[in-house]
Write a protein that holds these residues in place. Structure first.
Motif, PDB file in Angstrom:
ATOM      1  N   ALA A 136       0.834  -1.210   0.000  1.00 47.92           N
ATOM      2  CA  ALA A 136       0.000   0.000   0.000  1.00 47.92           C
ATOM      3  C   ALA A 136       0.869   1.261   0.000  1.00 47.92           C
ATOM      4  O   ALA A 136       0.591   2.224  -0.719  1.00 47.92           O
ATOM      5  CB  ALA A 136      -0.915  -0.009   1.221  1.00 47.92           C
ATOM      6  N   LEU A 137       1.937   1.212   0.785  1.00 47.09           N
ATOM      7  CA  LEU A 137       2.851   2.353   0.872  1.00 47.09           C
ATOM      8  C   LEU A 137       3.491   2.635  -0.488  1.00 47.09           C
ATOM      9  O   LEU A 137       3.524   3.766  -0.966  1.00 47.09           O
ATOM     10  CB  LEU A 137       3.933   2.041   1.913  1.00 47.09           C
ATOM     11  CG  LEU A 137       4.854   3.195   2.308  1.00 47.09           C
ATOM     12  CD1 LEU A 137       4.099   4.181   3.194  1.00 47.09           C
ATOM     13  CD2 LEU A 137       6.084   2.667   3.044  1.00 47.09           C
ATOM     14  N   LYS A 139       2.433   1.752  -3.378  1.00 48.00           N
ATOM     15  CA  LYS A 139       1.413   2.166  -4.339  1.00 48.00           C
ATOM     16  C   LYS A 139       1.160   3.681  -4.205  1.00 48.00           C
ATOM     17  O   LYS A 139       1.067   4.384  -5.205  1.00 48.00           O
ATOM     18  CB  LYS A 139       0.131   1.386  -4.050  1.00 48.00           C
ATOM     19  CG  LYS A 139      -0.796   1.252  -5.238  1.00 48.00           C
ATOM     20  CD  LYS A 139      -1.862   0.225  -4.929  1.00 48.00           C
ATOM     21  CE  LYS A 139      -3.220   0.753  -5.309  1.00 48.00           C
ATOM     22  NZ  LYS A 139      -4.281  -0.205  -4.973  1.00 48.00           N
ATOM     23  N   ASP A 140       1.104   4.142  -2.958  1.00 37.78           N
ATOM     24  CA  ASP A 140       0.936   5.575  -2.697  1.00 37.78           C
ATOM     25  C   ASP A 140       2.110   6.374  -3.239  1.00 37.78           C
ATOM     26  O   ASP A 140       1.930   7.402  -3.900  1.00 37.78           O
ATOM     27  CB  ASP A 140       0.851   5.828  -1.180  1.00 37.78           C
ATOM     28  CG  ASP A 140      -0.555   5.632  -0.664  1.00 37.78           C
ATOM     29  OD1 ASP A 140      -1.454   5.387  -1.498  1.00 37.78           O
ATOM     30  OD2 ASP A 140      -0.747   5.704   0.561  1.00 37.78           O
ATOM     31  N   GLU A 141       3.312   5.888  -2.944  1.00 35.40           N
ATOM     32  CA  GLU A 141       4.519   6.588  -3.395  1.00 35.40           C
ATOM     33  C   GLU A 141       4.531   6.709  -4.913  1.00 35.40           C
ATOM     34  O   GLU A 141       4.857   7.755  -5.461  1.00 35.40           O
ATOM     35  CB  GLU A 141       5.773   5.829  -2.933  1.00 35.40           C
ATOM     36  CG  GLU A 141       6.080   6.033  -1.466  1.00 35.40           C
ATOM     37  CD  GLU A 141       7.196   5.125  -0.974  1.00 35.40           C
ATOM     38  OE1 GLU A 141       7.513   5.201   0.225  1.00 35.40           O
ATOM     39  OE2 GLU A 141       7.748   4.340  -1.786  1.00 35.40           O
ATOM     40  N   ALA A 143       1.945   6.651  -6.931  1.00 36.27           N
ATOM     41  CA  ALA A 143       0.912   7.604  -7.347  1.00 36.27           C
ATOM     42  C   ALA A 143       1.420   9.043  -7.189  1.00 36.27           C
ATOM     43  O   ALA A 143       1.164   9.905  -8.039  1.00 36.27           O
ATOM     44  CB  ALA A 143      -0.346   7.395  -6.518  1.00 36.27           C
ATOM     45  N   GLN A 144       2.170   9.290  -6.119  1.00 34.77           N
ATOM     46  CA  GLN A 144       2.718  10.631  -5.891  1.00 34.77           C
ATOM     47  C   GLN A 144       3.736  11.006  -6.959  1.00 34.77           C
ATOM     48  O   GLN A 144       3.769  12.142  -7.431  1.00 34.77           O
ATOM     49  CB  GLN A 144       3.365  10.711  -4.506  1.00 34.77           C
ATOM     50  CG  GLN A 144       2.348  10.869  -3.391  1.00 34.77           C
ATOM     51  CD  GLN A 144       2.972  10.635  -2.024  1.00 34.77           C
ATOM     52  OE1 GLN A 144       4.194  10.766  -1.862  1.00 34.77           O
ATOM     53  NE2 GLN A 144       2.154  10.281  -1.048  1.00 34.77           N
TER      54      GLN A 144
END
Ligand SMILES: [Zn+2]
Length: 285
Positions: A136-137, A139-141, A143-144
């Protein structure tokens, strides 16, 4: 089918306190190719997985599900070659995933399944792994990174050269499978931490195609991380001494107040010795 057709043996235990009770169990071969033992193995594992996942040290973990196929070259050799390929590949992949997981060891359950594709058919494996938080982490990174890039481009800046090296975590795992000389990761899902949901991802494969499964003996069809563990064998450390025996005889009824078949959950009585049959179970001889 009431017991394993491959093992014509029972075990009996008496009680150390001198009570006149005898318990018996049917010995089973425990092979995944056995029509009795395969569903029994599946039940044992399903119960264990659900129980283990609900315990405190596992209940908060977040999981990812993945299906990985064997390398296409191994499919040209034999089904066994696909198993070897996956076993070897998993050893390597585990270390890469540990890095993915911030250098921390993670837990997993792995189950092999056979499919009929290709010339000989082969195996693939399904896994659940407790790398959900890292996934999840990342995936967020990712996306950023994309977001920043979009903004930069709007401002007329040139795309960064490093962008090509940034990967979505699903892509990262796919590439890692390939780099470990396996086939492709074929399916991936974030499954979160709801115990029953996590367990269902494994148990549905564990019970599938049991009747037709040809599985080499002495190979583990299901394997889990050491911390997750595996179903324990029947406890024998409780002052009871289990002894092999060929059968229960009608004369035993005179020597014991109670004889109990633990496999069939059945109290043995005169009725189990019909005319002319002097041993139980009569299928044994
Ligand atoms: Zn069996």
């Amino acid at each position: 089918m009431l017991f394993c057709p491959n093992m014509k043996l029972i075990m009996v235990a008496q009680f150390a306190d001198g009570s006149k009770r005898m318990d018996m169990v049917h010995v089973r071969c425990k092979q995944w190719s056995c029509p009795y033992c395969a569903p029994a193995n599946a039940r044992t594992w399903k119960d264990y997985i659900l129980k283990r996942l609900s315990r405190e040290d596992f209940s908060g973990k977040s999981w990812v599900f993945v299906t990985i196929t064997a390398h296409e070259d191994s499919h040209k050799i034999s089904p066994q070659a696909t198993l070897r390929n996956l076993q070897r590949g998993w050893g390597k992949l585990y270390h890469r995933l540990k890095t993915f997981n911030g250098g921390k060891a993670f837990d997993y359950i792995r189950v092999f399944e056979k499919h009929e594709n290709g010339k000989y058919g082969g195996y693939h494996m399904h896994l659940i792994m407790s790398i959900g938080d890292a996934f999840a982490l990342k995936k967020d990174e990712f996306a950023q990174v994309l977001e920043r890039e979009k903004t930069a481009r709007k401002q007329g800046k040139r795309p960064r050269k490093r962008l090509k090296r940034e990967k979505h975590p699903a892509r990262w795992i796919k590439d890692a499978c390939r780099a470990c000389r396996m086939g492709y990761e074929a399916d991936m899902k974030q499954i979160g931490s709801v115990t029953t949901k996590v367990a269902s991802y494994m148990t549905k494969y564990i019970s599938k195609q049991l009747e037709i499964l040809e599985f080499p003996p002495r190979m583990r069809r299901i394997q889990a991380s050491v911390r997750f563990g595996s179903p324990k064998r029947r406890k024998t450390g409780n002052a009871r001494h289990w002894m092999p025996r060929s059968a229960i005889y009608k004369t035993d009824l005179e020597d014991y107040d109670l004889i109990f078949d633990m496999t069939r959950k059945h109290v043995i009585s005169e009725d189990d010795f019909p005319d002319g049959v002097l041993w139980y179970p009569k299928e044994l001889k």
